[in-house]
Motif scaffolding. Structure first.
Motif, PDB file in Angstrom:
ATOM      1  N   ARG A  36      54.855  29.277  55.519  1.00  7.67           N
ATOM      2  CA  ARG A  36      55.946  30.064  56.101  1.00  7.67           C
ATOM      3  C   ARG A  36      57.303  29.425  55.776  1.00  7.67           C
ATOM      4  O   ARG A  36      58.307  30.121  55.609  1.00  7.67           O
ATOM      5  CB  ARG A  36      55.752  30.159  57.614  1.00  7.67           C
ATOM      6  CG  ARG A  36      56.648  31.193  58.300  1.00  7.67           C
ATOM      7  CD  ARG A  36      56.409  31.165  59.793  1.00  7.67           C
ATOM      8  NE  ARG A  36      55.043  31.513  60.148  1.00  7.67           N
ATOM      9  CZ  ARG A  36      54.600  32.759  60.258  1.00  7.67           C
ATOM     10  NH1 ARG A  36      55.405  33.769  60.025  1.00  7.67           N
ATOM     11  NH2 ARG A  36      53.339  32.991  60.598  1.00  7.67           N
ATOM     12  N   LEU A  37      57.318  28.074  55.687  1.00  9.62           N
ATOM     13  CA  LEU A  37      58.550  27.353  55.362  1.00  9.62           C
ATOM     14  C   LEU A  37      58.817  27.300  53.854  1.00  9.62           C
ATOM     15  O   LEU A  37      59.857  26.807  53.426  1.00  9.62           O
ATOM     16  CB  LEU A  37      58.476  25.918  55.901  1.00  9.62           C
ATOM     17  CG  LEU A  37      58.404  25.761  57.424  1.00  9.62           C
ATOM     18  CD1 LEU A  37      58.313  24.291  57.788  1.00  9.62           C
ATOM     19  CD2 LEU A  37      59.612  26.398  58.092  1.00  9.62           C
ATOM     20  N   GLY A  38      57.840  27.774  53.063  1.00  6.07           N
ATOM     21  CA  GLY A  38      58.020  27.801  51.621  1.00  6.07           C
ATOM     22  C   GLY A  38      57.711  26.494  50.917  1.00  6.07           C
ATOM     23  O   GLY A  38      58.180  26.256  49.795  1.00  6.07           O
ATOM     24  N   MET A  39      56.928  25.620  51.537  1.00  2.00           N
ATOM     25  CA  MET A  39      56.547  24.358  50.888  1.00  2.00           C
ATOM     26  C   MET A  39      55.614  24.623  49.718  1.00  2.00           C
ATOM     27  O   MET A  39      54.736  25.476  49.799  1.00  2.00           O
ATOM     28  CB  MET A  39      55.846  23.428  51.893  1.00  2.00           C
ATOM     29  CG  MET A  39      56.767  22.802  52.925  1.00  2.00           C
ATOM     30  SD  MET A  39      55.838  21.802  54.135  1.00  2.00           S
ATOM     31  CE  MET A  39      55.136  20.533  53.065  1.00  2.00           C
ATOM     32  N   PRO A  40      55.769  23.901  48.584  1.00  2.53           N
ATOM     33  CA  PRO A  40      54.858  24.072  47.448  1.00  2.53           C
ATOM     34  C   PRO A  40      53.457  23.564  47.793  1.00  2.53           C
ATOM     35  O   PRO A  40      53.309  22.606  48.564  1.00  2.53           O
ATOM     36  CB  PRO A  40      55.493  23.222  46.341  1.00  2.53           C
ATOM     37  CG  PRO A  40      56.344  22.236  47.066  1.00  2.53           C
ATOM     38  CD  PRO A  40      56.833  22.923  48.300  1.00  2.53           C
ATOM     39  N   PRO A  41      52.416  24.175  47.211  1.00  2.00           N
ATOM     40  CA  PRO A  41      51.028  23.774  47.523  1.00  2.00           C
ATOM     41  C   PRO A  41      50.738  22.290  47.308  1.00  2.00           C
ATOM     42  O   PRO A  41      50.007  21.687  48.075  1.00  2.00           O
ATOM     43  CB  PRO A  41      50.199  24.650  46.585  1.00  2.00           C
ATOM     44  CG  PRO A  41      51.037  25.857  46.364  1.00  2.00           C
ATOM     45  CD  PRO A  41      52.455  25.358  46.336  1.00  2.00           C
TER      46      PRO A  41
END
Length: 308
Positions: free
Chosen positions: A32-37
């Motif tokens: 949801r925060l857009g952190m990369p995998p």
């Protein structure tokens, strides 16, 4: 005695379920925060699967049972290599084809050497714990910066989004399960040790260590049956780094942690020796075959028998 065994089992179940739900909720929140995998795998999943070890070690240290705290970390690292990798390799040979594996193995060995030095010092204080955790944070930042590559199939599985209420429920429920499970496990393990005259160090190195490693054990066995046993190798190397630098580092930042003399003289050097043997096997053979897996299980069985 029966009640303590039931409490021990209940604590292990709550720790395992709590870690699973916390990781699932935290992955959704990170997405949801857009952190990369890649960053999610290194931080959210890494810390999430190590939460049982963290809470058990911290609770043990706060309850005046530091031998369980240190034994949990040292015993988990030994079990990760000999028990988890041994079992996974026995099911399916483990190829060493993981990007960045050599770099991570060097870091694992460095963390083990740090643990050896702390064992000889006999005490892990606040500043030492802060330095250990800072080293882990710097390592994760470096890996994230240098290891930018196309998303792997394993990382793709980390792209999960839950409904907001379910996400909050998973995180809150997971944390509650971990806290309650850690308390139950420490109380039961301490009582069992007193009843049988077994040292807290041995309890920490065996029952508690294996119990808190159940998430890694389950993940590795499932991966081995799916013929993806290399996932187990990556998980173990990463977990061993987290255990020493992260778990002991954070625990020492909360309460000073003394190191049991018997662990400093045998178990910690044994952990370092096992780590060196794993690295040598990977570098020389390029894989962990079934014969090596069986030998690792046999060595672990002998180690546990010797402790008791």
């Amino acid at each position: 005695m029966l009640s303590n065994l039931l409490l021990l089992a209940a604590g292990l179940v709550l720790l395992t379920l709590g870690a699973d739900y916390l990781v699932r909720g935290a992955i959704s929140f990170a997405n949801r925060l857009g952190m990369p995998p890649l960053l999610i795998g290194l931080t959210v999943v890494g810390f999430g699967t190590s939460m049982p070890e963290l809470l058990v070690s911290m609770q043990a240290a706060l309850d005046g049972a530091p031998a369980i705290a240190v034994g949990n970390v040292v015993g988990s690292n030994i079990a990760n290599i000999l028990l988890i990798l041994g079992l996974a390799a026995t099911i399916s040979p483990i190829p060493a084809m993981i990007p960045g594996l050599k770099r991570d193995m060097v870091m694992m060995l460095f963390a083990a050497v740090v643990m050896l030095g702390l064992g000889y010092l006999g005490l892990i204080g606040f500043l030492t714990g802060l330095a250990m955790f800072a080293l882990l944070a710097a390592y994760l930042a470096w890996v994230t910066y240098t290891d930018r590559r196309r998303m792997s199939a394993e990382e793709a599985e980390l792209v999960v989004k839950l409904a907001g209420w379910k996400e909050a429920l998973f995180i809150a429920g997971g944390l509650a399960g971990l806290f309650i499970g850690a308390n139950l496990l420490i109380d039961a393990a301490t009582s069992i040790a007193l009843q049988f005259g077994i040292s807290e160090a041995v309890i920490g190195l065996t029952i508690v260590a294996v119990g808190t490693s159940l998430p890694e054990l389950a993940t590795s066995v499932v991966a081995a049956f799916r013929r993806q046993a290399e996932i187990a190798l990556g998980n173990v190397v990463g977990s061993n780094i987290f255990n020493i630098l992260g778990i002991l580092g954070l625990t020492a930042m909360v309460v000073v942690v003394p190191v049991d003399a018997s662990m400093a003289s045998f178990d910690i050097p044994f952990m370092l020796g096992v780590s060196l043997a794993l690295v040598a096997l990977i570098l020389l053979a390029g894989r962990i075959g079934r014969p090596a897996g069986v030998a690792m299980l046999a060595i672990y069985t002998g180690y546990v028998a010797w402790l008791f």
